[in-house]
Scaffold this motif. Structure first.
Motif, PDB file in Angstrom:
ATOM      1  N   THR A 280      48.917   9.254  53.161  1.00 12.55           N
ATOM      2  CA  THR A 280      48.003   8.581  52.252  1.00 12.55           C
ATOM      3  C   THR A 280      47.278   7.459  52.980  1.00 12.55           C
ATOM      4  O   THR A 280      47.775   6.907  53.965  1.00 12.55           O
ATOM      5  CB  THR A 280      48.723   7.991  51.018  1.00 12.55           C
TER       6      THR A 280
ATOM      7  N   HIS B 121      48.922   4.238  42.065  1.00 14.09           N
ATOM      8  CA  HIS B 121      48.410   2.900  41.780  1.00 14.09           C
ATOM      9  C   HIS B 121      49.578   2.084  41.248  1.00 14.09           C
ATOM     10  O   HIS B 121      50.156   2.424  40.209  1.00 14.09           O
ATOM     11  CB  HIS B 121      47.298   3.024  40.744  1.00 14.09           C
TER      12      HIS B 121
ATOM     13  N   VAL C  99      48.323  -2.097  44.903  1.00 13.87           N
ATOM     14  CA  VAL C  99      48.301  -1.052  45.927  1.00 13.87           C
ATOM     15  C   VAL C  99      47.615   0.179  45.348  1.00 13.87           C
ATOM     16  O   VAL C  99      47.965   0.632  44.258  1.00 13.87           O
ATOM     17  CB  VAL C  99      49.725  -0.669  46.380  1.00 13.87           C
ATOM     18  N   ARG C 100      46.638   0.687  46.074  1.00 16.32           N
ATOM     19  CA  ARG C 100      45.998   1.961  45.752  1.00 16.32           C
ATOM     20  C   ARG C 100      46.237   2.876  46.944  1.00 16.32           C
ATOM     21  O   ARG C 100      45.921   2.524  48.078  1.00 16.32           O
ATOM     22  CB  ARG C 100      44.503   1.780  45.504  1.00 16.32           C
ATOM     23  N   SER C 101      46.800   4.036  46.679  1.00 12.72           N
ATOM     24  CA  SER C 101      47.209   4.950  47.743  1.00 12.72           C
ATOM     25  C   SER C 101      46.731   6.360  47.391  1.00 12.72           C
ATOM     26  O   SER C 101      47.139   6.913  46.380  1.00 12.72           O
ATOM     27  CB  SER C 101      48.736   4.911  47.853  1.00 12.72           C
ATOM     28  N   GLU C 102      45.834   6.899  48.228  1.00  8.11           N
ATOM     29  CA  GLU C 102      45.298   8.241  47.975  1.00  8.11           C
ATOM     30  C   GLU C 102      45.543   9.127  49.184  1.00  8.11           C
ATOM     31  O   GLU C 102      45.353   8.690  50.315  1.00  8.11           O
ATOM     32  CB  GLU C 102      43.797   8.163  47.673  1.00  8.11           C
TER      33      GLU C 102
ATOM     34  N   ALA D 122      49.974   5.744  55.426  1.00  2.00           N
ATOM     35  CA  ALA D 122      51.387   5.930  55.110  1.00  2.00           C
ATOM     36  C   ALA D 122      51.802   7.359  55.401  1.00  2.00           C
ATOM     37  O   ALA D 122      51.064   8.302  55.119  1.00  2.00           O
ATOM     38  CB  ALA D 122      51.658   5.605  53.644  1.00  2.00           C
TER      39      ALA D 122
ATOM     40  N   VAL E  69      54.596   2.653  56.258  1.00  2.00           N
ATOM     41  CA  VAL E  69      53.201   2.188  56.186  1.00  2.00           C
ATOM     42  C   VAL E  69      52.814   1.501  57.486  1.00  2.00           C
ATOM     43  O   VAL E  69      53.535   0.619  57.967  1.00  2.00           O
ATOM     44  CB  VAL E  69      53.022   1.223  54.994  1.00  2.00           C
TER      45      VAL E  69
ATOM     46  N   ASP F 264      51.532   7.676  39.591  1.00  2.00           N
ATOM     47  CA  ASP F 264      51.065   8.548  40.668  1.00  2.00           C
ATOM     48  C   ASP F 264      50.361   9.735  40.013  1.00  2.00           C
ATOM     49  O   ASP F 264      51.011  10.648  39.508  1.00  2.00           O
ATOM     50  CB  ASP F 264      52.245   9.016  41.515  1.00  2.00           C
TER      51      ASP F 264
ATOM     52  N   LEU G  26      57.861   5.688  51.899  1.00  2.00           N
ATOM     53  CA  LEU G  26      56.611   5.622  52.655  1.00  2.00           C
ATOM     54  C   LEU G  26      56.798   4.677  53.840  1.00  2.00           C
ATOM     55  O   LEU G  26      57.239   3.530  53.666  1.00  2.00           O
ATOM     56  CB  LEU G  26      55.472   5.081  51.785  1.00  2.00           C
TER      57      LEU G  26
ATOM     58  N   MET H 171      45.995   3.706  52.292  1.00  2.00           N
ATOM     59  CA  MET H 171      46.347   2.636  51.356  1.00  2.00           C
ATOM     60  C   MET H 171      45.380   1.466  51.489  1.00  2.00           C
ATOM     61  O   MET H 171      44.967   1.122  52.592  1.00  2.00           O
ATOM     62  CB  MET H 171      47.776   2.151  51.614  1.00  2.00           C
ATOM     63  N   ARG H 172      45.058   0.877  50.318  1.00  2.29           N
ATOM     64  CA  ARG H 172      44.245  -0.348  50.241  1.00  2.29           C
ATOM     65  C   ARG H 172      44.980  -1.321  49.334  1.00  2.29           C
ATOM     66  O   ARG H 172      45.712  -0.912  48.426  1.00  2.29           O
ATOM     67  CB  ARG H 172      42.862  -0.039  49.654  1.00  2.29           C
TER      68      ARG H 172
END
Length: 156
Positions: free
Chosen positions: A118, A74, A87-90, A139, A152, A59, A150, A120-121
């Motif tokens: 966040t 990530h 998982v990509r979470s921004e 999330a 989601v 993170d 989280l 998420m993709r």
């Protein structure tokens, strides 16, 4: 004033619980303090994604001067059938200074006392999970002393 159509729906997708390691600071950078938190074991439980977190995620964070924490996590989830899902979470975490200070000290703080969201993709090559490559999710997070939780929701 424009007339907006109904907003997209949010469908419960999964809950993620992740153990987190100690914060590592890279020091003051031009945009704020650059740091990261190693991600350990954990799980995902829910109607659309169920599995275990693969240790080794990171993170990345930027603690900005305005009190906002930018988050870029990530990691990988191993689904029950063994498939691997990236998982990509921004997102952002912020709140009143006294609440954020309590979080930093590891105190339990109700999630409605601060903002932690966040986008998420997901990416996978597993045939059974190809639909996740087309999903965007939101999330709602909660930070605890040694874990992150989280909730989601898939964006329709």
């Amino acid at each position: 004033m424009p007339d907006f159509p109904p907003a997209p729906a949010l469908v419960p997708m999964t809950q993620i619980r992740c153990e987190v390691g100690a914060l590592v600071s890279l020091g003051a950078a031009p945009a704020g303090e650059r740091r990261y938190v190693p991600l350990g074991s954990g799980w995902a439980r829910g109607p659309e994604l169920d599995g275990e977190l693969v240790e080794g995620g990171i993170d990345w964070q930027l603690a900005r001067g305005d009190g906002v924490l930018e988050i870029a996590a990530h990691y990988v989830i191993r689904a029950r059938d063994g498939a691997l899902v990236e998982v990509r979470s921004e997102g952002l975490r912020h709140g009143p200074p006294e609440v954020m200070a309590r979080l930093a000290q590891g105190e339990a703080v109700p999630r409605d006392a601060y903002f932690f969201r966040t986008l998420m993709r997901f990416t996978t090559g597993a045939p059974a999970w190809q639909h996740l490559n087309k999903v965007m999710a939101i999330a709602v997070g909660q930070r605890e002393a040694r874990t992150v939780l989280l909730d989601v929701y898939r964006l329709t």
